[in-house]
Design an enzyme around this catalytic site. Structure first.
Site, PDB file in Angstrom:
ATOM      1  CB  SER A   1      -0.918   0.018   1.226  1.00 44.49           C
ATOM      2  OG  SER A   1      -1.857  -1.019   1.167  1.00 44.49           O
TER       3      SER A   1
ATOM      4  CG  HIS B   1      -2.690  -2.362  -3.441  1.00 45.33           C
ATOM      5  ND1 HIS B   1      -1.824  -3.406  -3.159  1.00 45.33           N
ATOM      6  CD2 HIS B   1      -2.956  -1.769  -2.243  1.00 45.33           C
ATOM      7  CE1 HIS B   1      -1.607  -3.443  -1.852  1.00 45.33           C
ATOM      8  NE2 HIS B   1      -2.279  -2.467  -1.288  1.00 45.33           N
TER       9      HIS B   1
ATOM     10  CG  HIS C   1      -4.836  -7.535   0.483  1.00 45.98           C
ATOM     11  ND1 HIS C   1      -4.853  -6.687  -0.615  1.00 45.98           N
ATOM     12  CD2 HIS C   1      -3.789  -7.121   1.257  1.00 45.98           C
ATOM     13  CE1 HIS C   1      -3.867  -5.810  -0.500  1.00 45.98           C
ATOM     14  NE2 HIS C   1      -3.215  -6.051   0.622  1.00 45.98           N
TER      15      HIS C   1
ATOM     16  CE1 TYR D   1      -8.525  -5.765   1.850  1.00 44.22           C
ATOM     17  CE2 TYR D   1      -6.728  -6.512   3.256  1.00 44.22           C
ATOM     18  CZ  TYR D   1      -7.232  -5.620   2.323  1.00 44.22           C
ATOM     19  OH  TYR D   1      -6.444  -4.598   1.849  1.00 44.22           O
ATOM     20  CD  GLU D   2      -8.019  -7.160  -2.656  1.00 37.46           C
ATOM     21  OE1 GLU D   2      -8.374  -6.564  -3.693  1.00 37.46           O
ATOM     22  OE2 GLU D   2      -6.862  -7.582  -2.463  1.00 37.46           O
TER      23      GLU D   2
ATOM     24  CB  ALA E   1       1.509   0.024   4.606  1.00 36.36           C
TER      25      ALA E   1
ATOM     26  CG  MET F   1      -4.845  -6.438   7.349  1.00 36.36           C
ATOM     27  SD  MET F   1      -6.174  -5.313   6.880  1.00 36.36           S
ATOM     28  CE  MET F   1      -6.382  -4.374   8.407  1.00 36.36           C
ATOM     29  CB  SER F   2      -0.420  -8.309   2.775  1.00 37.73           C
ATOM     30  OG  SER F   2       0.640  -7.470   3.240  1.00 37.73           O
TER      31      SER F   2
ATOM     32  CG  ASN G   1      -1.242   2.702  11.289  1.00 38.70           C
ATOM     33  OD1 ASN G   1      -1.173   2.253  10.139  1.00 38.70           O
ATOM     34  ND2 ASN G   1      -1.747   2.004  12.289  1.00 38.70           N
TER      35      ASN G   1
ATOM     36  CG  HIS H   1      -6.310   2.557   3.263  1.00 38.19           C
ATOM     37  ND1 HIS H   1      -5.372   1.555   3.446  1.00 38.19           N
ATOM     38  CD2 HIS H   1      -6.261   2.865   1.934  1.00 38.19           C
ATOM     39  CE1 HIS H   1      -4.796   1.260   2.293  1.00 38.19           C
ATOM     40  NE2 HIS H   1      -5.313   2.039   1.364  1.00 38.19           N
TER      41      HIS H   1
END
Length: 270
Positions: free
Chosen positions: A28, A59, A81, A83-84, A111, A209-210, A233, A245
């Protein structure tokens, strides 16, 4: 699986004259690095047989083949991902294609939220190990022995020699490079403060998350892996503020210069 990989590889080879040796997965806000590729051939994921399509802001959703820091590379400008809604087979499919294209070293970036309270947003973290907290594994199911062993060794998921190289390049450039453990979750919701306290107790330094499924598949196929996180963050509960995000993208924009400098020098030395 083998047929799908071969069809994707042949499609790329028929259209791209570059024979890449190094793969880069750009997370990201970090895809700007692909703009530096010379003699670039850009291939949208949606055109490649059996590839999913990236849907997340930040992306670009394309492969960039070309020369970077004097080396033939394949850059993933954006990733997929879990989650997609994609399966882990789909999420990791590009890694398998990279290997069949002749790539033996892959640099994965992301990230991530900072768990270590001594770190700050904008820090870069060299991944020395990971914790798979997705409770999923891309190798579940039938194993194609042509792709890798049934039970791949993960005792050194992130190559020690490549980590040493990254440290040397960071020192040469005067870049503060943290080193820590990446915790992979499914997302897409951010973690709660209680979850972050638990992950810190378990030894995590950053959370995202990746990356974890991709690294497992890369190791399954015998590739050397280097991982770098941009601490975009501080995770939930460390600061008394909500997460977004947009903050991730803003931090990636702020650190893109030192991130690009570091990756460029690493690739130059490979």
């Amino acid at each position: 699986m083998l047929q799908k990989i071969d069809e994707a590889v042949k499609w790329i080879q028929n259209r791209v004259p570059v024979a890449p040796k190094i793969g880069l997965v750009l997370g990201s806000g970090l895809g700007v690095l692909a703009e530096e590729a010379e003699q670039a051939h850009r291939v949208p994921y949606g055109k490649i047989p059996h590839f999913p399509v990236s849907t997340v802001e930040g992306h670009a959703g394309q492969f960039v083949f070309g020369t970077f820091a004097g080396k033939p590379v394949a850059m993933m400008q954006g990733r997929f991902h879990y989650y997609e809604g994609y399966s882990l087979e789909q999420v990791t499919f590009p890694i398998r294609v990279m290997k069949r294209l002749g790539i033996d070293t892959v640099l994965v970036t992301n990230a991530a939220g900072g768990i270590n309270p001594e770190w700050e947003a904008g820090d870069l973290m060299l991944i020395k190990d990971h914790i798979n907290f997705t409770f999923q594994n891309p190798l579940i199911g039938h194993n194609e022995t042509e792709l890798g062993p049934r039970f791949p060794d993960m005792s050194e998921a992130y190559n020690r020699e490549l980590r040493d190289l990254a440290k040397r390049m960071a020192e040469r450039l005067g870049i503060c490079l943290r080193e820590g453990v990446y915790v992979g979750l499914t997302g897409p919701s951010y973690e709660t403060p209680a979850e972050i306290r638990m992950l810190r107790q378990l030894g995590g330094d950053a959370v995202g998350m990746s990356t974890v499924p991709e690294v497992i598949v890369a190791k399954h196929m015998g590739m050397r892996v280097l991982g770098i996180s941009c601490i975009s963050n501080l995770a939930a509960g460390i600061l008394d503020q909500p997460l977004s995000h947009e903050e991730v993208m803003e931090t990636a924009e702020r650190v893109k210069s030192k991130f690009s400098d570091l990756v460029r020098e690493i690739v130059r030395e490979l």
